[in-house]
Design a protein around this motif. Structure first.
Motif, PDB file in Angstrom:
ATOM      1  N   VAL A  66       0.848  -1.206   0.000  1.00 35.78           N
ATOM      2  CA  VAL A  66       0.000   0.000   0.000  1.00 35.78           C
ATOM      3  C   VAL A  66       0.879   1.250   0.000  1.00 35.78           C
ATOM      4  CG1 VAL A  66      -1.718   1.328   1.297  1.00 35.78           C
ATOM      5  CG2 VAL A  66      -1.972  -1.165   1.044  1.00 35.78           C
ATOM      6  N   ASN A  67       1.905   1.251   0.831  1.00 33.61           N
ATOM      7  CA  ASN A  67       2.806   2.406   0.860  1.00 33.61           C
ATOM      8  C   ASN A  67       3.597   2.533  -0.449  1.00 33.61           C
ATOM      9  OD1 ASN A  67       2.668   3.908   3.503  1.00 33.61           O
ATOM     10  ND2 ASN A  67       2.758   1.796   4.219  1.00 33.61           N
ATOM     11  N   HIS A  68       3.986   1.399  -1.027  1.00 26.26           N
ATOM     12  CA  HIS A  68       4.664   1.421  -2.331  1.00 26.26           C
ATOM     13  C   HIS A  68       3.758   2.041  -3.392  1.00 26.26           C
ATOM     14  CE1 HIS A  68       6.391   0.113  -6.117  1.00 26.26           C
ATOM     15  NE2 HIS A  68       5.278  -0.550  -6.362  1.00 26.26           N
ATOM     16  N   LEU A  69       2.490   1.657  -3.395  1.00 28.74           N
ATOM     17  CA  LEU A  69       1.555   2.214  -4.377  1.00 28.74           C
ATOM     18  C   LEU A  69       1.473   3.729  -4.243  1.00 28.74           C
ATOM     19  CD1 LEU A  69      -1.117  -0.573  -4.093  1.00 28.74           C
ATOM     20  CD2 LEU A  69      -0.018   0.130  -6.246  1.00 28.74           C
ATOM     21  N   TYR A  94      14.213   6.068  -8.392  1.00 29.62           N
ATOM     22  CA  TYR A  94      14.365   5.825  -6.960  1.00 29.62           C
ATOM     23  C   TYR A  94      14.382   4.317  -6.747  1.00 29.62           C
ATOM     24  CZ  TYR A  94       9.350   4.853  -6.814  1.00 29.62           C
ATOM     25  OH  TYR A  94       8.098   4.316  -7.026  1.00 29.62           O
ATOM     26  N   ASP A  95      14.945   3.898  -5.656  1.00 37.48           N
ATOM     27  CA  ASP A  95      15.040   2.473  -5.338  1.00 37.48           C
ATOM     28  C   ASP A  95      13.797   2.067  -4.552  1.00 37.48           C
ATOM     29  OD1 ASP A  95      15.615  -0.057  -4.242  1.00 37.48           O
ATOM     30  OD2 ASP A  95      17.772   0.370  -4.209  1.00 37.48           O
ATOM     31  N   GLU A  96      12.799   1.559  -5.263  1.00 33.25           N
ATOM     32  CA  GLU A  96      11.517   1.247  -4.613  1.00 33.25           C
ATOM     33  C   GLU A  96      11.666   0.190  -3.521  1.00 33.25           C
ATOM     34  OE1 GLU A  96       9.539  -1.952  -7.693  1.00 33.25           O
ATOM     35  OE2 GLU A  96       9.196   0.161  -8.076  1.00 33.25           O
ATOM     36  N   ALA A  97      12.588  -0.752  -3.685  1.00 26.86           N
ATOM     37  CA  ALA A  97      12.794  -1.781  -2.651  1.00 26.86           C
ATOM     38  C   ALA A  97      13.317  -1.152  -1.358  1.00 26.86           C
ATOM     39  CB  ALA A  97      13.748  -2.859  -3.151  1.00 26.86           C
ATOM     40  N   GLN A  98      14.240  -0.200  -1.480  1.00 26.77           N
ATOM     41  CA  GLN A  98      14.751   0.467  -0.283  1.00 26.77           C
ATOM     42  C   GLN A  98      13.690   1.369   0.335  1.00 26.77           C
ATOM     43  OE1 GLN A  98      18.603   2.274  -0.493  1.00 26.77           O
ATOM     44  NE2 GLN A  98      19.564   0.437  -1.346  1.00 26.77           N
ATOM     45  N   TRP A  99      12.889   2.032  -0.498  1.00 31.14           N
ATOM     46  CA  TRP A  99      11.811   2.857   0.037  1.00 31.14           C
ATOM     47  C   TRP A  99      10.841   1.997   0.850  1.00 31.14           C
ATOM     48  CZ3 TRP A  99       9.515   7.606  -2.789  1.00 31.14           C
ATOM     49  CH2 TRP A  99      10.549   8.451  -3.227  1.00 31.14           C
ATOM     50  N   ALA A 100      10.577   0.775   0.379  1.00 35.93           N
ATOM     51  CA  ALA A 100       9.635  -0.116   1.061  1.00 35.93           C
ATOM     52  C   ALA A 100      10.159  -0.590   2.418  1.00 35.93           C
ATOM     53  CB  ALA A 100       9.309  -1.316   0.179  1.00 35.93           C
ATOM     54  N   GLU A 101      11.464  -0.439   2.636  1.00 30.60           N
ATOM     55  CA  GLU A 101      12.058  -0.848   3.913  1.00 30.60           C
ATOM     56  C   GLU A 101      12.153   0.312   4.910  1.00 30.60           C
ATOM     57  OE1 GLU A 101      12.720  -3.971   4.781  1.00 30.60           O
ATOM     58  OE2 GLU A 101      12.021  -4.624   2.808  1.00 30.60           O
ATOM     59  N   LEU A 102      11.857   1.523   4.470  1.00 25.71           N
ATOM     60  CA  LEU A 102      11.888   2.665   5.386  1.00 25.71           C
ATOM     61  C   LEU A 102      10.714   2.576   6.361  1.00 25.71           C
ATOM     62  CD1 LEU A 102      12.830   5.472   2.829  1.00 25.71           C
ATOM     63  CD2 LEU A 102      14.337   4.382   4.529  1.00 25.71           C
TER      64      LEU A 102
END
Length: 178
Positions: A66-69, A94-102
């Motif tokens: 949901v946050n990735h979307l 942007y690095d979506e995988a790293q954003w998803a880990e924030l």
């Protein structure tokens, strides 16, 4: 297709359509318009434990999806605006995988992301409905992919993106019997 591949790409991998006519554009715009409501209906009764369940082994949790979307669609909306106001701008990847880990993606309630998604999509639809065929031909440059994307194919990608991640969550819900 393997079970893992099926879980990764439940509606298949994205393929750029050869020709995107006005009727197809309207279909894509409707997907963008309806998506926040469809997603809300799908997850509105999820518990924190359900939101923290990965949609597949090694995959993101529903909360991260949901946050990735929200993150991804904000970026896409901005890319559309850049393409409409600049000549083939180079976008910022942007690095979506790293954003998803924030922490904001990993631990926060999903309501703020859902509000962002709803507002972004409302604005995006107004923008999309105002575009001429010539404006849909405008492009942006993606430096990681080393290519230009026109707004027609970008809209096709994001309509697919909505359905792709919706299917992740919907399939998990069915699999778990929620």
């Amino acid at each position: 297709m393997s079970d893992l591949e099926n879980k990764k790409f439940p509606i298949g991998q994205f393929e750029v359509p050869e020709n995107i006519c006005d009727t197809t554009l309207d279909t894509y715009i409707k997907v963008i318009k309806d998506f926040p409501g469809r997603l809300k209906n799908l997850i509105e009764h999820f518990t924190d434990d359900q939101l923290d369940t990965p949609y597949r082994e090694g995959g993101w949790t529903v909360r991260q999806l949901v946050n990735h979307l929200s993150d991804s669609h904000m970026n896409s909306f901005i890319r559309f605006k850049l393409a409409l106001t600049e000549d083939n701008p180079t976008i910022k990847p942007y690095d979506e995988a790293q954003w998803a880990e924030l922490q904001d993606s990993f631990h926060m309630p999903v309501k703020p992301a859902m509000r962002i998604l709803k507002g972004t999509h409302q604005r995006w639809v107004v923008l999309l409905k105002s575009l001429t065929n010539k404006q849909f031909e405008r492009t942006f440059h993606h430096p990681e992919h080393h290519r230009n994307y026109d707004l027609r194919s970008s809209l096709a990608l994001y309509a697919w993106h909505c359905d792709h991640h919706f299917a992740h969550i919907e399939n998990l819900k069915k699999e778990k019997g929620w």
